[in-house]
Design a protein around this motif. Structure first.
Motif, short mmCIF file in Angstrom:
data_model
loop_
_atom_site.label_atom_id
_atom_site.label_comp_id
_atom_site.label_asym_id
_atom_site.label_seq_id
_atom_site.Cartn_x
_atom_site.Cartn_y
_atom_site.Cartn_z
N LEU A 91 4.59 -3.47 -9.83
CA LEU A 91 4.07 -4.75 -9.34
C LEU A 91 5.19 -5.80 -9.25
N LEU A 92 6.06 -5.82 -10.23
CA LEU A 92 7.19 -6.75 -10.21
C LEU A 92 8.15 -6.41 -9.07
N THR A 93 8.38 -5.13 -8.87
CA THR A 93 9.29 -4.68 -7.81
C THR A 93 8.82 -5.18 -6.44
N VAL A 94 7.55 -4.91 -6.12
CA VAL A 94 7.08 -5.32 -4.79
C VAL A 94 6.91 -6.83 -4.69
N ALA A 95 6.59 -7.50 -5.78
CA ALA A 95 6.45 -8.96 -5.73
C ALA A 95 7.81 -9.62 -5.46
N VAL A 96 8.85 -9.17 -6.17
CA VAL A 96 10.19 -9.73 -5.97
C VAL A 96 10.70 -9.42 -4.57
N GLY B 290 17.93 -1.68 -3.44
CA GLY B 290 18.60 -2.28 -4.60
C GLY B 290 17.61 -2.82 -5.62
N ILE B 291 16.59 -3.52 -5.15
CA ILE B 291 15.58 -4.05 -6.06
C ILE B 291 14.83 -2.90 -6.74
N GLY B 292 14.50 -1.87 -5.98
CA GLY B 292 13.85 -0.70 -6.55
C GLY B 292 14.72 0.02 -7.58
N SER B 293 16.01 0.10 -7.30
CA SER B 293 16.95 0.73 -8.24
C SER B 293 17.04 -0.04 -9.56
N LEU B 294 17.09 -1.37 -9.45
CA LEU B 294 17.10 -2.20 -10.66
C LEU B 294 15.82 -1.97 -11.47
N ALA B 295 14.70 -1.89 -10.78
CA ALA B 295 13.43 -1.66 -11.45
C ALA B 295 13.41 -0.29 -12.12
N GLN C 81 0.82 -1.20 0.00
CA GLN C 81 0.00 0.00 0.00
C GLN C 81 0.86 1.26 0.00
N ILE C 82 1.84 1.30 0.87
CA ILE C 82 2.70 2.48 0.93
C ILE C 82 3.48 2.65 -0.36
N PHE C 83 4.02 1.55 -0.89
CA PHE C 83 4.77 1.61 -2.15
C PHE C 83 3.92 2.21 -3.26
N PHE C 84 2.71 1.69 -3.44
CA PHE C 84 1.89 2.17 -4.55
C PHE C 84 1.39 3.59 -4.34
N VAL C 85 1.14 3.99 -3.12
CA VAL C 85 0.77 5.39 -2.87
C VAL C 85 1.94 6.30 -3.21
#
Length: 125
Positions: A97-102, A84-89, A25-29
């Motif tokens: 959706l892929l970022t938060v799922a991974v 790091g995952i967010g930076s790659l995305a 929720q926070i990520f998508f907001v």
């Protein structure tokens, strides 16, 4: 030892689901509504969700006190992974959706291992 290892699993599952919902929720907001980059949004969402799950796990699942340095170690390691995952995305223009799922899958596995085998390893005995 086998019974002790599984004692907190139902509580960890419920707390993990709540942690994931808070994170998503926070990520998508942050990313969709405000336009924050995925790296920053994923990190901020992780920090809020991690504070929740750490506090609730200490209160209800493990019933022990832990040091602030252990908490900061956990936040640093997993926070670095979330960024790091967010930076790659961001770099590869991947969907949020892929970022938060991974990250959620990684957080579930690594977070459980960290809580169980690092932070609260003395409780296993």
């Amino acid at each position: 030892m086998k019974g002790t290892a599984m004692k907190g699993f139902p509580a960890l599952t419920v707390i993990g689901i709540a942690d994931g919902l808070i994170h998503w929720q926070i990520f998508f907001v942050l990313c969709s509504a405000i336009g924050v980059k995925q790296a920053a949004g994923n990190f901020a969402a992780f920090c809020v969700a991690a504070a929740f799950s750490f506090y609730v796990n200490v209160l209800y699942t493990f019933d022990v006190r832990t040091s602030i340095s252990a908490y900061l170690l956990f936040i640093s390691l997993m926070g670095g992974l979330s960024y790091g995952i967010g930076s790659l995305a961001d770099t590869h223009n991947l969907p949020g959706l892929l970022t938060v799922a991974v990250f959620s899958a990684s957080n579930l596995l690594l977070g459980y291992c960290f809580f169980r085998f690092v932070l609260f390893r003395d409780q296993r005995a």
